[in-house]
Design an enzyme around this catalytic site. Structure first.
Site, short mmCIF file in Angstrom:
data_model
loop_
_atom_site.label_atom_id
_atom_site.label_comp_id
_atom_site.label_asym_id
_atom_site.label_seq_id
_atom_site.Cartn_x
_atom_site.Cartn_y
_atom_site.Cartn_z
N GLY A 1 0.84 -1.20 0.00
CA GLY A 1 0.00 0.00 0.00
C GLY A 1 0.87 1.24 0.00
O GLY A 1 1.96 1.25 -0.57
N LYS B 1 0.64 3.95 7.42
CA LYS B 1 0.69 2.96 6.33
C LYS B 1 -0.75 2.56 6.00
O LYS B 1 -1.43 1.98 6.85
CB LYS B 1 1.51 1.75 6.75
CG LYS B 1 1.82 0.82 5.58
CD LYS B 1 2.27 -0.54 6.06
CE LYS B 1 3.73 -0.61 6.31
NZ LYS B 1 4.16 -1.99 6.66
N ASP C 1 12.18 -10.45 6.41
CA ASP C 1 12.26 -9.55 5.25
C ASP C 1 13.18 -8.36 5.53
O ASP C 1 12.85 -7.22 5.24
CB ASP C 1 10.85 -9.08 4.87
CG ASP C 1 10.78 -8.62 3.42
OD1 ASP C 1 11.72 -8.96 2.66
OD2 ASP C 1 9.81 -7.94 3.05
#
Ligand code: ADE
Length: 867
Positions: free
Chosen positions: A539, A555, A657
């Protein structure tokens, strides 16, 4: 050494005989036969230390603790790393002693009758300082403002200034410091340490606070994010206010002492296992009852809520005794027929805001607040008081619209220059309202008041039952972060259904953080293009500002009109993780919002954005390339954040990640790890487990990509790739390069094999000198180690932190020759290095001979060297 021998009357047992001083007991030499350590502690020595000690230029360690040495303490080598001289009779310590001592890590000078001196400015030169212990060392003046995060001491963990003559406040600059043990107790001067303890709330690394025996005032700050705090001693001050429930509930707490203050409200009941010296002697504190854990009367609670936004002033705390404000002649409170009829707080020098919770005093006829320094607005709730006849707020700094009161209520507000205006013109007082926000604030504050009053009554009567009921209803209390910063807001909703049990969300904590979408719309200019900080598969991230000036990043997850499974899972995972972990190197989640299919996460804002902007894309972004020192600091910050995730947070979290676009930078270029959407929590007792593959190619460990088996070593691998990017300025995968060089790790390994090719891979924007080369090659070695093919060959993050922190402390441009610096290095990190190295060996076994490992071995110097 000969002069020292005579001035301390060295005993025969020292065997200080013969020409070869390196053979003398308690003396250690380096390989060039220069004295590097003198360790003569606890030897019953009498005498003085000669000024000639300064000539021992290779001296890194001087220890003479627990003797009877007297006189002026001499200057010592600028290479000094440890100074341990406590419990002697030295009577003067040179205030410029610390000048240029950039390697000094430990200063322990307690219990010496030094003539009074101030903490010297030259201490700022000791950038490697970890311990400064100066209990009963004649220190006077104020605590300087360089001990905090913005000061020179990145690694300061132990600060003991107790039993001195210090005065003034705890400097606000301590905020965000790395200090774990803060001991400032027992000052002997006239005014002692004073002011409030507010800054302690912003020192989240604290494990131990001793502030007892001073003149601190005001309330105990919120310590709920201090997840390592175990020992709190605040006795013998003038602290006021209610003991924060966040302290009472702190899981890490082991010992607490609050005796002899003016603390108010209900006497706290700490959990079993916490050692409490909370002397209940009447008069020692101002609790409303002697019975631990017993609630105060609703009237007492209401009055305490009213003085909370005024900082619990001392004069009230001194006079407000017992559990019946009408029976005890409480300052500022006038009763009639057992009910409060008049609040008279005029001319009391009060600052702070007017609490909407005045509305709980339904019998009040007069609220007199004139001639103070009150700020904020007149809360609308006051207009609902049924018997109010007079409200006097004249001569304060109140702004905003005056609410509409019933006819007949005499409202006096002259002498408030900004009354009627939407914002405050006086720059000393922050404040800005717009009507929409006011409506929200008013709405939620009404609910606060109603629920507060109702809650108190219910609690008194049906404590347990009420608790269960409130939990089931998921009543959500948003901490006072937005709005005027003083009022908690309550929003009803039920998030349990959205947070799936498999995510193991801490529902209780998460439910404290729900934010209405309207507030986020206003903060981000209705999610305008101009506020966009970045976009990704998840997003868009917007920058925003709450009315109290707090900068936020919002966010906004990709919204497809319906709540998709993957997005939902990342959203809840992020909340689940960030409500459980708090660390200065992990970006903090401030709240979140669920509204239809909208899912938004609100973070602290990191103004310099992602590391990737500065590392690879710096030119396009109009930025300067990062200096090596900055890169080192960033690497250490990230390593600390990941180390915490891997174990220090009690459970094992695996990020999955890690990459430069998930590392965010503040204006001070300190880094925090972000994006916890893919984080996995290792099942209890398991260090390896199977998951669905997720992450980013180029950063993904080979065994995880091949099998989906997840261990903490997957993050270690990604971290190694990030180090390689920091060294080379290259991306993890670069399609523009020839096939064999596309993959950074493969190319890096190849280039690391010999020294000449290694020099060519260093980011050309870094101006490398010999000294820096040593630091870079150590990090290159570490990077290769982290990217070892087999997970068990990779180090733990604690080892990574160890290596990087020794470099951050040691590496700095200087004129010292490399050999000398190397030697200092060795001495400095050895004990810690050996301990960690043993741990590491135990966990990961030896490094096999392959391309990765054959190029570098960790030596006892905690550095990586060529074979
Ligand atoms: N981009 C993503 N998250 C951010 C944050 N917290 N601050 C600034 N930029 C960001």
């Amino acid at each position: 050494m000969g002069i020292l021998k005579s001035t301390i009357n060295a005993p025969l047992s020292f065997e200080w005989i013969g020409q070869d001083i390196c053979k003398w007991k308690h003396v250690v030499c380096d390989s060039s036969k220069r004295v590097k350590a003198i360790q003569i502690g606890n030897q019953n020595l009498q005498g003085t230390l000669p000024k000639e000690l300064a000539m021992l230029t290779a001296l890194t360690r001087f220890e003479c603790q627990d003797n009877n040495l007297t006189g002026v303490f001499p200057y010592l080598s600028k290479s000094l790393q440890r100074l341990v001289i406590h419990d002697n009779n030295f009577n003067l310590f040179p205030s410029d002693f610390f000048k240029g001592m950039s390697s000094l890590q430990e200063v322990t000078i307690d219990n010496n009758p030094f003539s009074q001196w101030n903490i010297p400015d030259s201490l700022k030169d000791c950038v490697a300082l970890q311990t400064f212990s100066a209990q009963s060392a004649g220190l006077a003046g104020t605590i300087p403002d360089f001990f905090g995060r913005d000061g020179p001491f990145a690694g300061l963990v132990f600060l003991d200034l107790s039993d001195n003559f210090l005065e003034g406040g705890l400097p606000a600059s301590l905020s965000g410091s790395s200090i774990e043990n803060l001991l400032v107790n027992g000052q002997n001067g006239n005014s002692k340490l004073n002011g409030t303890l507010e800054v302690l709330g912003k020192m989240k690394s604290l494990k131990q606070i001793w502030a007892n025996g001073n003149s601190f005032t005001g309330p105990i700050p919120d310590l709920s994010h201090h997840d390592q705090l175990y020992d709190v001693n605040l006795r013998d001050n003038q602290l006021t206010g209610v003991v924060p429930p966040s302290l009472v509930a702190l899981p890490s707490l082991k010992s607490v002492n609050l005796t002899n203050n003016l603390l108010q409200g209900s006497p706290p009941r700490f959990k079993d296992g916490v050692a409490v010296d909370n002397n209940m002697d009447k008069g020692r504190n101002q609790y409303c009852t002697d019975v631990v854990g017993q609630s105060c009367s609703p009237l007492v609670n209401a009055l305490l809520s009213i003085v909370q936004p005024l900082g619990y002033p001392l004069n009230f705390a001194q006079s407000w005794q017992g559990n019946d404000p009408c029976a005890n002649g409480w300052t500022g409170v006038i009763c009639s027929g057992g009910n409060v009829s008049v609040i008279n707080f005029q001319n009391m020098g009060l600052s702070g805001t007017i609490c909407p919770c005045f509305a709980a005093l339904t019998s009040v006829t007069k609220v007199l607040l004139a001639n103070n320094n009150l700020t904020g607005t007149i809360p609308n709730e006051l207009a609902s008081l049924p018997h109010l006849q007079e409200l006097d707020v004249s001569n304060n700094h109140i702004y905003g619209k005056v609410p509409s009161f019933r006819e007949g209520v005499d409202v006096k507000y002259e002498g408030n220059p900004d009354i009627g205006k939407n914002e405050q013109t006086n720059p000393g007082h922050v404040g800005k309202v717009n009507n929409n926000n006011t409506a929200i604030i008013v709405g939620v504050t009404v609910m606060v008041v109603v629920l507060l009053v109702a809650g108190v009554l219910i609690l008194v009567m049906f404590r347990r039952k009420a608790k269960r009921k409130l939990q089931n209803q998921s009543t959500i209390v948003v901490p006072p972060r937005y709005g005027d910063g003083s009022v908690a807001k309550i929003i009803s909703g039920n998030i349990s259904s959205l947070l799936s049990p498999s995510q193991s969300v801490y529902k209780g904590e998460a439910s404290n953080m729900l934010i209405p979408i309207q507030i986020l719309r206003e903060a981000t200019n209705n999610f305008s293009e101009g506020n966009i900080l970045g976009k990704g598969g998840f997003g868009t991230v917007y920058k925003g500002e709450l009315h109290d000036g707090t900068k936020i990043a919002v966010k906004r997850m990709q919204s497809t009109g319906f709540v998709d499974q993957k997005g939902q899972s990342e959203f809840t995972s992020e909340i689940a993780v960030l409500t459980r972990v708090r660390h200065r190197n992990l970006v903090a989640l401030l709240g979140f919002c669920l509204d239809g299919s909208e899912r938004l996460l609100v973070y602290e804002c990191m103004p310099q954005g992602a590391l990737s902007r500065h590392l690879v894309n710096w030119k396009q972004e109009g930025l300067k390339p990062l200096e090596w020192k900055t890169r080192l600091g960033i690497a250490l910050d990230v390593a600390r954040g990941v180390e915490y995730l891997h174990g220090l947070a009690q459970q094992i979290f695996i990020h999955r990640d890690l990459k430069p676009s998930n590392i965010l930078l503040g204006d001070d270029m300190r880094a925090k790890v972000s994006d916890f959407g893919l984080v996995r929590l290792a099942p209890e007792g398991k260090t390896s487990f199977q998951t669905r593959l997720a992450g980013t190619f180029g950063y993904m460990a080979p065994e995880y990509a091949a099998t989906g088996r997840l261990t903490t070593k997957v993050d270690v691998y990604s971290f190694g790739v990030i180090l390689m990017e920091m060294i080379t300025g290259r991306k993890a995968l670069d399609d523009s390069l020839p096939e064999e060089n596309i993959h950074l790790v493969t190319w890096f390994r190849k280039m690391l094999i010999n020294k000449d090719s290694f020099r060519t891979i260093i980011d050309p924007t870094i101006k490398v000198d010999e000294e820096m080369l040593l630091s870079i090659s150590t990090v290159a070695g570490l990077a290769g180690h982290c990217c070892a093919r087999e997970p068990h060959q990779r180090p733990d993050m604690s080892h990574v932190v160890n290596v990087l922190s020794s470099l951050v402390q040691v590496w700095k441009p200087s004129e010292t020759n490399v050999d000398e610096a190397y030697e200092i290095d060795f001495d400095m990190t050895l004990p810690e290095a050996l301990q960690r190295w043993k741990q590491f060996e135990g966990n990961s076994h030896t490094i096999d001979i392959d391309v990765t490992s054959s190029t570098r071995h960790l030596n006892a110097n905690n550095s990586y060297s060529d074979p």
